[in-house]
Scaffold this motif. Structure first.
Motif, PDB file in Angstrom:
ATOM      1  N   GLU A  95       0.821  -1.215   0.000  1.00 33.87           N
ATOM      2  CA  GLU A  95       0.000   0.000   0.000  1.00 33.87           C
ATOM      3  C   GLU A  95       0.855   1.265   0.000  1.00 33.87           C
ATOM      4  OE1 GLU A  95      -4.448  -0.534   1.367  1.00 33.87           O
ATOM      5  OE2 GLU A  95      -3.080  -0.565   3.087  1.00 33.87           O
ATOM      6  N   LEU A  96       1.915   1.281   0.784  1.00 37.93           N
ATOM      7  CA  LEU A  96       2.780   2.466   0.815  1.00 37.93           C
ATOM      8  C   LEU A  96       3.432   2.710  -0.547  1.00 37.93           C
ATOM      9  CD1 LEU A  96       4.530   2.044   4.288  1.00 37.93           C
ATOM     10  CD2 LEU A  96       2.875   3.827   3.644  1.00 37.93           C
ATOM     11  N   ALA A  97       3.868   1.648  -1.198  1.00 45.88           N
ATOM     12  CA  ALA A  97       4.585   1.786  -2.461  1.00 45.88           C
ATOM     13  C   ALA A  97       3.674   1.969  -3.670  1.00 45.88           C
ATOM     14  CB  ALA A  97       5.487   0.563  -2.685  1.00 45.88           C
ATOM     15  N   GLU A  98       2.528   1.325  -3.660  1.00 49.17           N
ATOM     16  CA  GLU A  98       1.704   1.252  -4.870  1.00 49.17           C
ATOM     17  C   GLU A  98       0.396   2.050  -4.832  1.00 49.17           C
ATOM     18  OE1 GLU A  98       2.678  -0.422  -7.603  1.00 49.17           O
ATOM     19  OE2 GLU A  98       4.522  -1.132  -6.664  1.00 49.17           O
ATOM     20  N   PHE A  99       0.022   2.558  -3.669  1.00 54.28           N
ATOM     21  CA  PHE A  99      -1.261   3.256  -3.543  1.00 54.28           C
ATOM     22  C   PHE A  99      -1.065   4.618  -2.871  1.00 54.28           C
ATOM     23  CE2 PHE A  99      -2.214  -1.218  -3.838  1.00 54.28           C
ATOM     24  CZ  PHE A  99      -3.271  -1.261  -4.730  1.00 54.28           C
ATOM     25  N   PRO A 100      -0.424   5.552  -3.574  1.00 55.12           N
ATOM     26  CA  PRO A 100      -0.138   6.851  -2.964  1.00 55.12           C
ATOM     27  C   PRO A 100      -1.388   7.653  -2.599  1.00 55.12           C
ATOM     28  CG  PRO A 100       0.332   6.906  -5.310  1.00 55.12           C
ATOM     29  CD  PRO A 100       0.038   5.473  -4.954  1.00 55.12           C
ATOM     30  N   GLU A 101      -2.521   7.303  -3.163  1.00 56.48           N
ATOM     31  CA  GLU A 101      -3.765   8.011  -2.839  1.00 56.48           C
ATOM     32  C   GLU A 101      -4.275   7.686  -1.439  1.00 56.48           C
ATOM     33  OE1 GLU A 101      -5.057   4.123  -4.724  1.00 56.48           O
ATOM     34  OE2 GLU A 101      -3.426   5.543  -5.003  1.00 56.48           O
ATOM     35  N   ILE A 102      -3.769   6.607  -0.844  1.00 53.64           N
ATOM     36  CA  ILE A 102      -4.156   6.248   0.517  1.00 53.64           C
ATOM     37  C   ILE A 102      -3.132   6.878   1.465  1.00 53.64           C
ATOM     38  CG2 ILE A 102      -4.591   4.381   2.159  1.00 53.64           C
ATOM     39  CD1 ILE A 102      -5.114   2.544  -0.264  1.00 53.64           C
ATOM     40  N   PRO A 103      -3.567   7.768   2.345  1.00 45.93           N
ATOM     41  CA  PRO A 103      -2.622   8.410   3.264  1.00 45.93           C
ATOM     42  C   PRO A 103      -1.829   7.374   4.064  1.00 45.93           C
ATOM     43  CG  PRO A 103      -4.739   9.506   3.366  1.00 45.93           C
ATOM     44  CD  PRO A 103      -4.929   8.248   2.542  1.00 45.93           C
ATOM     45  N   TYR A 104      -0.540   7.636   4.225  1.00 47.33           N
ATOM     46  CA  TYR A 104       0.309   6.658   4.901  1.00 47.33           C
ATOM     47  C   TYR A 104      -0.160   6.395   6.324  1.00 47.33           C
ATOM     48  CZ  TYR A 104       3.127   9.485   8.113  1.00 47.33           C
ATOM     49  OH  TYR A 104       3.555  10.245   9.161  1.00 47.33           O
ATOM     50  N   ARG A 105      -0.714   7.381   6.995  1.00 45.12           N
ATOM     51  CA  ARG A 105      -1.204   7.172   8.369  1.00 45.12           C
ATOM     52  C   ARG A 105      -2.362   6.173   8.398  1.00 45.12           C
ATOM     53  NH1 ARG A 105       1.874   9.096  12.180  1.00 45.12           N
ATOM     54  NH2 ARG A 105       2.713  11.159  11.873  1.00 45.12           N
ATOM     55  N   VAL A 106      -3.189   6.190   7.375  1.00 42.63           N
ATOM     56  CA  VAL A 106      -4.290   5.222   7.283  1.00 42.63           C
ATOM     57  C   VAL A 106      -3.706   3.820   7.130  1.00 42.63           C
ATOM     58  CG1 VAL A 106      -6.246   4.433   5.874  1.00 42.63           C
ATOM     59  CG2 VAL A 106      -5.977   6.867   6.395  1.00 42.63           C
ATOM     60  N   VAL A 107      -2.723   3.680   6.261  1.00 45.29           N
ATOM     61  CA  VAL A 107      -2.068   2.382   6.062  1.00 45.29           C
ATOM     62  C   VAL A 107      -1.489   1.894   7.385  1.00 45.29           C
ATOM     63  CG1 VAL A 107      -0.203   1.140   4.889  1.00 45.29           C
ATOM     64  CG2 VAL A 107      -1.546   2.854   3.633  1.00 45.29           C
ATOM     65  N   LEU A 108      -0.690   2.731   8.037  1.00 44.20           N
ATOM     66  CA  LEU A 108      -0.067   2.327   9.299  1.00 44.20           C
ATOM     67  C   LEU A 108      -1.103   1.971  10.357  1.00 44.20           C
ATOM     68  CD1 LEU A 108       2.542   3.438   7.960  1.00 44.20           C
ATOM     69  CD2 LEU A 108       3.169   4.295  10.201  1.00 44.20           C
ATOM     70  N   ASN A 109      -2.082   2.848  10.538  1.00 42.95           N
ATOM     71  CA  ASN A 109      -3.085   2.606  11.579  1.00 42.95           C
ATOM     72  C   ASN A 109      -3.840   1.301  11.359  1.00 42.95           C
ATOM     73  OD1 ASN A 109      -2.425   4.979  12.900  1.00 42.95           O
ATOM     74  ND2 ASN A 109      -4.061   6.155  11.941  1.00 42.95           N
TER      75      ASN A 109
END
Length: 153
Positions: A95-109
């Motif tokens: 998600e971090l590498a391939e989906f820049p539209e998703i905020p990184y904080r959302v991915v981490l959380n």
């Protein structure tokens, strides 16, 4: 994971992608075989099938890439990682590498919440640490500016 967030289609897709990658690590199989059980379940929860499919396909298409990326921030061999932690880290890295539209904080959380649900006692701290370091490299402007406070998960 709170009930409202857990039922969002993309959140459910993330959870199911984690489960598919966990299963794949243990049993192997093609991308189609791994995804078909989850996509064909008429009694399963509604989820973002396109996001699920993209996560699983990208992860399985090049596992060596994700492992080499992971090795930059993991202090032990990826072969020594618990399959739960490894699957969660792969989901987060994809998600971090391939989906820049998703905020990184959302991915981490969300990945940390999955680690709390499925991982060992300290998995969530380990997963958070690794993905936070990865975000600083994969999303340098976003991670250093702190601008990713949105909830688009």
């Amino acid at each position: 994971m709170n009930v409202g967030k857990a039922n969002k289609p993309r959140s459910v897709a993330r959870r199911r992608a984690f489960q598919a990658l966990y299963q794949w690590q243990l049993a192997g199989g093609t991308t189609h075989e791994v995804m078909s059980d989850f996509l064909a379940d008429p009694d399963g929860p509604a989820f973002d099938q396109a996001h699920f499919s993209a996560l699983v396909a990208k992860a399985i298409a090049d596992p060596a890439h994700w492992e080499s990326l992971m090795e930059r921030w993991v202090t032990r061999s990826t072969g020594q990682l618990d399959p739960v932690e490894k699957a969660l880290l792969i989901i987060g890295l994809v998600e971090l590498a391939e989906f820049p539209e998703i905020p990184y904080r959302v991915v981490l959380n969300e990945v940390v919440e999955l680690a709390k649900l499925f991982g060992s006692k300290q998995s969530h701290a380990f997963v958070n640490s690794v993905l936070d370091k990865a975000a600083r490299v994969l999303r340098p402007l976003e991670a250093t500016s702190g601008s990713a406070r949105g909830r688009h998960g």
